[in-house]
Each structure stands twice: as structure tokens, then as C-alpha cells.
Design a protein around this motif. Structure first.
Motif, PDB file in Angstrom:
ATOM      1  N   LEU A 125       0.772  -0.955  -0.019  1.00  0.00           N
ATOM      2  CA  LEU A 125       0.216   0.047  -0.347  1.00  0.00           C
ATOM      3  C   LEU A 125       1.109   1.180   0.052  1.00  0.00           C
ATOM      4  CD1 LEU A 125      -3.003  -0.789   2.655  1.00  0.00           C
ATOM      5  CD2 LEU A 125      -2.878  -1.109  -0.155  1.00  0.00           C
ATOM      6  N   VAL A 126       1.716   1.314   0.505  1.00  0.00           N
ATOM      7  CA  VAL A 126       2.881   2.301   0.971  1.00  0.00           C
ATOM      8  C   VAL A 126       3.274   2.525  -0.741  1.00  0.00           C
ATOM      9  CG1 VAL A 126       4.984   3.138   1.462  1.00  0.00           C
ATOM     10  CG2 VAL A 126       3.021   2.276   3.062  1.00  0.00           C
ATOM     11  N   ARG A 127       4.202   1.834  -1.380  1.00  0.00           N
ATOM     12  CA  ARG A 127       4.309   1.914  -3.272  1.00  0.00           C
ATOM     13  C   ARG A 127       3.539   2.678  -3.612  1.00  0.00           C
ATOM     14  NH1 ARG A 127       8.997  -0.560  -3.613  1.00  0.00           N
ATOM     15  NH2 ARG A 127      10.162  -1.826  -1.417  1.00  0.00           N
ATOM     16  N   GLU A 128       2.273   2.010  -4.130  1.00  0.00           N
ATOM     17  CA  GLU A 128       1.378   2.078  -4.135  1.00  0.00           C
ATOM     18  C   GLU A 128       0.750   3.677  -4.495  1.00  0.00           C
ATOM     19  OE1 GLU A 128      -3.760   1.226  -5.069  1.00  0.00           O
ATOM     20  OE2 GLU A 128      -2.896   0.217  -4.120  1.00  0.00           O
ATOM     21  N   ARG A 129       0.295   4.038  -2.288  1.00  0.00           N
ATOM     22  CA  ARG A 129       0.973   5.718  -2.237  1.00  0.00           C
ATOM     23  C   ARG A 129       1.463   6.700  -2.868  1.00  0.00           C
ATOM     24  NH1 ARG A 129       0.914   9.683   0.527  1.00  0.00           N
ATOM     25  NH2 ARG A 129      -0.393  10.275   2.039  1.00  0.00           N
ATOM     26  N   THR A 182       3.115   5.910  -6.059  1.00  0.00           N
ATOM     27  CA  THR A 182       3.199   5.612  -7.233  1.00  0.00           C
ATOM     28  C   THR A 182       1.532   6.664  -7.693  1.00  0.00           C
ATOM     29  OG1 THR A 182       3.698   3.503  -7.335  1.00  0.00           O
ATOM     30  CG2 THR A 182       2.209   4.553  -9.135  1.00  0.00           C
ATOM     31  N   VAL A 183       0.841   6.906  -6.598  1.00  0.00           N
ATOM     32  CA  VAL A 183      -0.073   7.882  -6.560  1.00  0.00           C
ATOM     33  C   VAL A 183       0.508   9.446  -6.585  1.00  0.00           C
ATOM     34  CG1 VAL A 183      -2.550   8.223  -5.875  1.00  0.00           C
ATOM     35  CG2 VAL A 183      -2.654   6.371  -6.801  1.00  0.00           C
ATOM     36  N   SER A 184       0.798   9.619  -5.404  1.00  0.00           N
ATOM     37  CA  SER A 184       1.459  10.388  -5.027  1.00  0.00           C
ATOM     38  C   SER A 184       2.385  10.925  -6.142  1.00  0.00           C
ATOM     39  CB  SER A 184       2.771  10.164  -4.276  1.00  0.00           C
ATOM     40  OG  SER A 184       2.623  12.282  -3.355  1.00  0.00           O
ATOM     41  N   ILE A 237      -3.385  15.738   6.090  1.00  0.00           N
ATOM     42  CA  ILE A 237      -2.790  14.570   6.572  1.00  0.00           C
ATOM     43  C   ILE A 237      -2.255  14.124   7.550  1.00  0.00           C
ATOM     44  CG2 ILE A 237      -0.888  12.525   5.423  1.00  0.00           C
ATOM     45  CD1 ILE A 237      -1.737  14.032   2.496  1.00  0.00           C
ATOM     46  N   TYR A 289      -4.048  11.445  10.283  1.00  0.00           N
ATOM     47  CA  TYR A 289      -3.334  10.151  11.112  1.00  0.00           C
ATOM     48  C   TYR A 289      -2.539  11.041  13.158  1.00  0.00           C
ATOM     49  CZ  TYR A 289      -1.793   8.090   7.394  1.00  0.00           C
ATOM     50  OH  TYR A 289      -1.510   6.953   6.016  1.00  0.00           O
ATOM     51  N   LEU A 298       5.292   8.846   5.988  1.00  0.00           N
ATOM     52  CA  LEU A 298       5.002   8.273   4.598  1.00  0.00           C
ATOM     53  C   LEU A 298       5.102   9.368   3.640  1.00  0.00           C
ATOM     54  CD1 LEU A 298       1.363   6.822   5.372  1.00  0.00           C
ATOM     55  CD2 LEU A 298       2.904   5.234   4.224  1.00  0.00           C
ATOM     56  N   CYS A 324       7.191   9.769  -0.175  1.00  0.00           N
ATOM     57  CA  CYS A 324       6.333   9.888  -0.849  1.00  0.00           C
ATOM     58  C   CYS A 324       6.754  11.846  -2.516  1.00  0.00           C
ATOM     59  CB  CYS A 324       4.378  10.123  -0.908  1.00  0.00           C
ATOM     60  SG  CYS A 324       4.202   8.551  -0.480  1.00  0.00           S
TER      61      CYS A 324
END
Length: 99
Positions: free
Chosen positions: A41-45, A47-49, A72, A76, A91, A95
């Protein structure tokens, strides 16, 4: 006179608070699986970022939107307390600047 010492039993050789498998192994396996999901999920985040940053820069904006980052951090912190802020900062750092 010879003194014989009995070998310690299995429970005596296990560190206090630790068990030798069973439920602990199952829980550790679950933690490992969760960690894999978190990393994915961090890797996906990331990419989206990167896509958001590229779009923002292409539109003449800045790479980082500080007001968004504050939102953000607040989310958290509200959900996880002070350690949540540190997690969010990590995070955000992961990103930033990937474009």
C-alpha cells in the motif's frame, strides 16, 4: 560426592513471556502478512502521489501542497495519536520528490 543436575524442562528454556509456536506462530504469520500489505500500500501511495505531483507541476503548481500535508498529518494524529504524526511524516517523506 557427585551432584547431578536435571536438564531443564522445555518450559524452563523458553524465555519469559514467549511461547514455542502455536498461537504465537499464527499471530506472527498474520503480522508478516499485514506488513506485506502495508508495504504494498505504501508503494501504491508513492505511485499515486507521484502522479498527483506531476499533474500539479504540469499545471504550474508546486510539487508539495503544504495545506494538504497538514490535513494528512491531522488525520493520522487524530486516529493514532502522536506516533501517528510520525508515521504520516514518514509516509509524506517517502512520497515527496519522486517526480
Amino acid at each position: 560426592m557427585s551432584t547431578t543436575h536435571a536438564a531443564p524442562t522445555h518450559t524452563e528454556t523458553t524465555a519469559p513471556g514467549r511461547t514455542d509456536g502455536g498461537e504465537t506462530d499464527g499471530a506472527r504469520g498474520r503480522i508478516d502478512a499485514l506488513d506485506e500489505q502495508i508495504i504494498a500500500l505504501v508503494r501504491e501511495r508513492m505511485t499515486v502521489s507521484a502522479a498527483v505531483q506531476s499533474a500539479r507541476i504540469a499545471a504550474g503548481g508546486r510539487r508539495v501542497n503544504l495545506s494538504r500535508e497538514m490535513e494528512i498529518l491531522a488525520r493520522y494524529r487524530d486516529d493514532l495519536g502522536k506516533p501517528g504524526t510520525a508515521l504520516a511524516m514518514t509516509l509524506l517523506e517517502l512520497c515527496r520528490g519522486r517526480v
